[in-house]
Enzyme design. Sequence first.
Site, short mmCIF file in Angstrom:
data_model
loop_
_atom_site.label_atom_id
_atom_site.label_comp_id
_atom_site.label_asym_id
_atom_site.label_seq_id
_atom_site.Cartn_x
_atom_site.Cartn_y
_atom_site.Cartn_z
N GLU A 68 -8.19 -0.32 6.59
CA GLU A 68 -8.79 -0.64 5.30
C GLU A 68 -8.51 -2.10 4.95
O GLU A 68 -9.41 -2.87 4.61
CB GLU A 68 -8.22 0.29 4.24
CG GLU A 68 -8.70 0.02 2.83
CD GLU A 68 -7.96 0.85 1.79
OE1 GLU A 68 -8.46 0.96 0.67
OE2 GLU A 68 -6.86 1.39 2.10
N HIS A 69 -7.23 -2.48 4.97
CA HIS A 69 -6.81 -3.86 4.69
C HIS A 69 -6.16 -4.44 5.94
O HIS A 69 -5.32 -3.79 6.56
CB HIS A 69 -5.77 -3.91 3.56
CG HIS A 69 -6.20 -3.23 2.30
ND1 HIS A 69 -5.80 -1.95 1.97
CD2 HIS A 69 -6.98 -3.65 1.29
CE1 HIS A 69 -6.31 -1.61 0.79
NE2 HIS A 69 -7.04 -2.62 0.36
N GLN A 75 0.82 -1.21 0.00
CA GLN A 75 0.00 0.00 0.00
C GLN A 75 0.85 1.26 0.00
O GLN A 75 0.44 2.31 -0.50
CB GLN A 75 -0.95 0.01 1.20
CG GLN A 75 -1.91 -1.15 1.21
CD GLN A 75 -2.61 -1.33 -0.13
OE1 GLN A 75 -3.38 -0.48 -0.55
NE2 GLN A 75 -2.34 -2.44 -0.80
N ASP A 86 -7.03 -7.09 -4.31
CA ASP A 86 -7.06 -5.90 -5.15
C ASP A 86 -7.52 -6.22 -6.56
O ASP A 86 -8.14 -5.38 -7.22
CB ASP A 86 -5.66 -5.27 -5.24
CG ASP A 86 -5.47 -4.13 -4.26
OD1 ASP A 86 -6.44 -3.75 -3.60
OD2 ASP A 86 -4.34 -3.62 -4.17
N HIS A 106 1.41 3.18 -3.24
CA HIS A 106 0.31 3.94 -3.83
C HIS A 106 0.56 5.45 -3.74
O HIS A 106 0.33 6.19 -4.70
CB HIS A 106 -1.01 3.65 -3.09
CG HIS A 106 -1.76 2.48 -3.62
ND1 HIS A 106 -2.25 2.42 -4.90
CD2 HIS A 106 -2.14 1.33 -3.02
CE1 HIS A 106 -2.88 1.27 -5.07
NE2 HIS A 106 -2.83 0.59 -3.95
N HIS A 154 -52.59 15.29 10.74
CA HIS A 154 -52.18 13.88 10.75
C HIS A 154 -53.25 13.04 11.44
O HIS A 154 -53.67 11.99 10.93
CB HIS A 154 -50.85 13.71 11.49
CG HIS A 154 -49.64 14.08 10.70
ND1 HIS A 154 -49.42 15.33 10.23
CD2 HIS A 154 -48.57 13.33 10.32
CE1 HIS A 154 -48.26 15.37 9.58
NE2 HIS A 154 -47.73 14.15 9.61
#
Length: 433
Positions: A328-329, A260, A362, A263, A421
């Site tokens: 996330e992972h 990661q 992925d 990235h 109502h």
Amino acid sequence: MSKILRLDSQQDGFAEKLDALLSREADTGADVQDLVAAILADVKARGNAALCDYTERFDGWACTGETIEISRARMEQAWNAVSDMDRESLQLATDRIRAYHEKQQQDDWEYTDEVGMTLGQRITPLDRVGLYVPGGKAAYPSSVLMNAVPAVVAGVQEIVMVVPTPGGEINELVLAAAYVSGVQRGFAVGGAQAVAALAYGTETIPAVDKIVGPGNKFVAAAKRQVFGTCGIDMIAGPSEIVVVADGGNPAWIAADFLSQAEHDEAAQSILISTDAHLLTQVAQSIEAHLQVLPRARIARASVETHGALILVKDWAEAADVVNVIAPEHLELALENPDEILPSIRHAGAIFIGHFVPEALGDYIAGPNHVLPTNRTARFSSPLGLYDFQKRSSVIRATRAAVQAIGPAAAHLAHREGLQAHALTLELRLKEKG
């Protein structure tokens, strides 16, 4: 050797140091928000003219409303032009992603209760969705598949794609992925201006019901600001991974740690173990990998700014730390991962065992790789079929059912001061059958 932060859960101040590590700035302060707001307003007001002005300014090529469109025929051309291995890999990924998301299908349901009311739920797809495909530092055909395939399975009528094209260059593999996954129309625009076009529509780009897909800080800020005009999937931040390891091959663990980090400089990689020697071995392997990886500069900046090697006393404490991070992972690179798995409450995707690197998810495993980041796994989920569908409540009632529960409803309406109502019920209650 890389200067990666090392933390020990038994040392004083560990919780504070962990919190500081996780407090990454999203870099969407007032300056970013103000710039994005101006871009959104301009595209809303001027349509294609503004969209093309920003494309020339930020992506460096002069476009028109006609030249930004990427037809389905152009996608098919790219599909036919890429290599056989490209097509085989994209097709395999598409088939596996489809099979996984088909398992998420939900059916309409109804039941009749004891007073005779029939209550239920209908599931219907969105009419049109917009896919934001990130570009710039890398091309992501996998993101096309992960966003488009669930939308197709959900029954979305029209799927449109926007993708940044620096210098006007379009990535052929991205277009091939769009073709095989079922995207109907594409547009060669990116950034906040593309989000604006999807939200408000222009002379060329249709307004959509929901925008999905990750992007940079300007895209994230734009999605946040257009929410309400249309739906969004999530506010995606920089990528992140936590690896929990008890041994195994340090080179494997180091590669997973860096997967990661390559990235983005703002990505975060964390390794947790009960073995201090393993942490040292992995640190050495990280440095060895950084000597040869093509994106080493980006990865080194990421791990030295946001990475950490964390020593814990046992696996119960490892699970506690994971739940604080809500990554996330999450890789459980353990001999007995099921020992810790029941204690994991917060993670976007969990990869179990030594032979399941995050990269498998992925691209090809099947579950979605669009995942909650920046600790939002505490309350949100991976992108899925349900993000492209909506639910409607269904209520049927007989006269007898209204007679049974209507008086209580009228009473509550009066207590809220909403006499009209109450009147709608009282008139029906007086009606003789």
